[in-house]
Design a protein around this motif. Structure first.
Motif, PDB file in Angstrom:
ATOM      1  N   ASN A  47      -8.826   7.671   6.981  1.00 58.95           N
ATOM      2  CA  ASN A  47      -9.451   6.916   8.243  1.00 58.95           C
ATOM      3  C   ASN A  47     -10.330   6.275   8.449  1.00 58.95           C
ATOM      4  N   GLU A  48     -10.381   4.790   7.500  1.00 65.34           N
ATOM      5  CA  GLU A  48     -11.181   4.364   7.378  1.00 65.34           C
ATOM      6  C   GLU A  48     -12.180   3.788   6.487  1.00 65.34           C
ATOM      7  N   LYS A  49     -12.572   5.465   5.868  1.00 65.58           N
ATOM      8  CA  LYS A  49     -13.557   6.212   5.175  1.00 65.58           C
ATOM      9  C   LYS A  49     -13.463   5.688   3.902  1.00 65.58           C
ATOM     10  N   ASN A  50     -13.859   4.922   3.212  1.00 65.46           N
ATOM     11  CA  ASN A  50     -13.502   4.536   1.544  1.00 65.46           C
ATOM     12  C   ASN A  50     -13.740   5.585   0.754  1.00 65.46           C
ATOM     13  N   LEU A  51     -13.085   6.172  -0.335  1.00 65.18           N
ATOM     14  CA  LEU A  51     -13.089   6.316  -1.230  1.00 65.18           C
ATOM     15  C   LEU A  51     -13.145   6.824  -2.673  1.00 65.18           C
TER      16      LEU A  51
ATOM     17  N   ASN B 118       0.338  -1.079   0.315  1.00 65.48           N
ATOM     18  CA  ASN B 118      -0.305   0.173  -0.423  1.00 65.48           C
ATOM     19  C   ASN B 118       0.555   1.302  -0.093  1.00 65.48           C
ATOM     20  N   LEU B 119       0.361   2.200  -0.243  1.00 65.82           N
ATOM     21  CA  LEU B 119       0.962   3.449  -0.589  1.00 65.82           C
ATOM     22  C   LEU B 119       0.235   4.832   0.489  1.00 65.82           C
ATOM     23  N   VAL B 120       0.863   5.128   1.664  1.00 64.33           N
ATOM     24  CA  VAL B 120       0.524   4.995   2.603  1.00 64.33           C
ATOM     25  C   VAL B 120       1.087   6.199   2.687  1.00 64.33           C
ATOM     26  N   TRP B 121      -0.305   7.603   3.402  1.00 62.80           N
ATOM     27  CA  TRP B 121       0.449   9.266   3.907  1.00 62.80           C
ATOM     28  C   TRP B 121      -0.425   9.649   4.811  1.00 62.80           C
ATOM     29  N   GLY B 122      -0.104   8.978   6.077  1.00 60.43           N
ATOM     30  CA  GLY B 122      -0.602   9.933   7.303  1.00 60.43           C
ATOM     31  C   GLY B 122      -1.992   8.460   7.010  1.00 60.43           C
TER      32      GLY B 122
ATOM     33  N   ASP C 258       4.571  19.583   4.965  1.00 63.11           N
ATOM     34  CA  ASP C 258       3.950  18.995   6.669  1.00 63.11           C
ATOM     35  C   ASP C 258       3.656  17.637   7.224  1.00 63.11           C
ATOM     36  N   ASN C 259       3.524  17.080   6.036  1.00 66.69           N
ATOM     37  CA  ASN C 259       2.345  16.167   6.207  1.00 66.69           C
ATOM     38  C   ASN C 259       2.888  15.024   6.877  1.00 66.69           C
TER      39      ASN C 259
ATOM     40  N   ARG D 232     -10.904  15.924   0.303  1.00 64.41           N
ATOM     41  CA  ARG D 232     -12.198  17.331   1.228  1.00 64.41           C
ATOM     42  C   ARG D 232     -13.332  16.791   2.436  1.00 64.41           C
ATOM     43  N   ILE D 233     -14.089  15.945   1.512  1.00 65.63           N
ATOM     44  CA  ILE D 233     -15.310  15.340   2.136  1.00 65.63           C
ATOM     45  C   ILE D 233     -15.256  13.737   3.049  1.00 65.63           C
ATOM     46  N   VAL D 234     -13.822  13.458   2.615  1.00 67.25           N
ATOM     47  CA  VAL D 234     -14.012  12.568   4.250  1.00 67.25           C
ATOM     48  C   VAL D 234     -12.837  13.104   4.818  1.00 67.25           C
ATOM     49  N   GLY D 235     -12.103  14.372   5.588  1.00 69.92           N
ATOM     50  CA  GLY D 235     -11.579  14.790   5.930  1.00 69.92           C
ATOM     51  C   GLY D 235     -10.177  15.257   5.533  1.00 69.92           C
ATOM     52  N   MET D 236     -10.563  15.423   4.534  1.00 74.90           N
ATOM     53  CA  MET D 236      -8.087  15.503   3.991  1.00 74.90           C
ATOM     54  C   MET D 236      -8.386  17.531   4.177  1.00 74.90           C
TER      55      MET D 236
END
Length: 225
Positions: free
Chosen positions: A144-148, A126-130, A224-225, A202-206
């Motif tokens: 945060n476990e929310k699907n896009l 997986n590619l992970v960023w935060g 700064d992420n 943005r909808i999922v909180g980014m």
């Protein structure tokens, strides 16, 4: 993932490109063997889909030429010839797999995935960023476990950003990575894709500025992420 389709049947090529694009692949198309040779050695492809009966240089000879020059990209031959001897000739020429027309799209996709795994280009972590996780194999993205729910182009765009990290990407660089040769969009179209991707993130909180705009230069992930 970028594929090269070498097929002289223009109608069939259009159908395959449309189907492959729906699955998120970027497809370059040429219609004869000599053009196929030039494109193969010039491009960076995950898999080549190769017709046997091609003008100027047939698929068997093209495959032999590529392999004799040390070309290791997986090659899947697609042909109307279904005799066992034809399959043997194709595989002995260096093809990794062989399909007979008419092509079943679902089976073709499975064959492509199998070739990529065998070539160690698709079995990736997986590619992970935060808290953002992108799975290149399953084409799933979560934050945060929310699907896009992303379109294939949005997914490819996000994958490119994650692989590039904090490196700046200009619009021409994004176009060269994500659009097929001959299907080049305007830079305004690139801006629109990034706008829609940002909206879904943005909808999922980014954060709004997760993908930064560097005026006059391009885009990158926020430092700064």
């Amino acid at each position: 993932m970028r594929l090269l389709l070498i097929e002289d049947d223009i109608c069939l090529a259009e159908v395959l490109v449309e189907s492959l694009s729906d699955y998120g692949y970027i497809v370059d198309v040429v219609h004869d063997g000599e053009m196929g040779w030039e494109q193969a050695i010039r491009g960076n492809y995950s898999t080549i889909l190769l017709d046997v009966n091609l003008p100027k240089l047939n698929g068997i000879k093209l495959c032999q030429r590529l392999r004799s020059r040390g070309y290791t990209v997986p090659i899947l031959m697609i042909t109307a010839r279904d005799a066992n001897i034809d399959k043997v000739i194709g595989l002995d020429a260096g093809a990794d797999d062989y399909m007979v027309k008419p092509v079943n799209i679902i089976v073709l996709m499975a064959r492509i995935r199998a070739l990529m795994r065998r070539g160690k280009v698709a079995a990736e972590t997986n590619l992970v960023w935060g808290d953002l996780i992108l799975n290149p194999s399953s084409h799933e993205v979560t934050y945060n476990e929310k699907n896009l729910d992303l379109t294939p182009k949005e997914f490819a765009l996000l994958e490119l950003f994650l692989r590039s990290g904090k490196r700046l990407l200009s619009r021409p660089a994004i176009i060269s990575h994500l659009w097929a040769t001959g299907d080049v969009p305007s830079e305004e179209a690139v801006k629109a894709h990034i706008k829609y991707l940002r909206k879904k993130l943005r909808i999922v909180g980014m954060p709004d500025d997760f993908i930064e705009t560097i005026r006059g230069l391009g885009y990158r992930l926020k430092s700064d992420n």
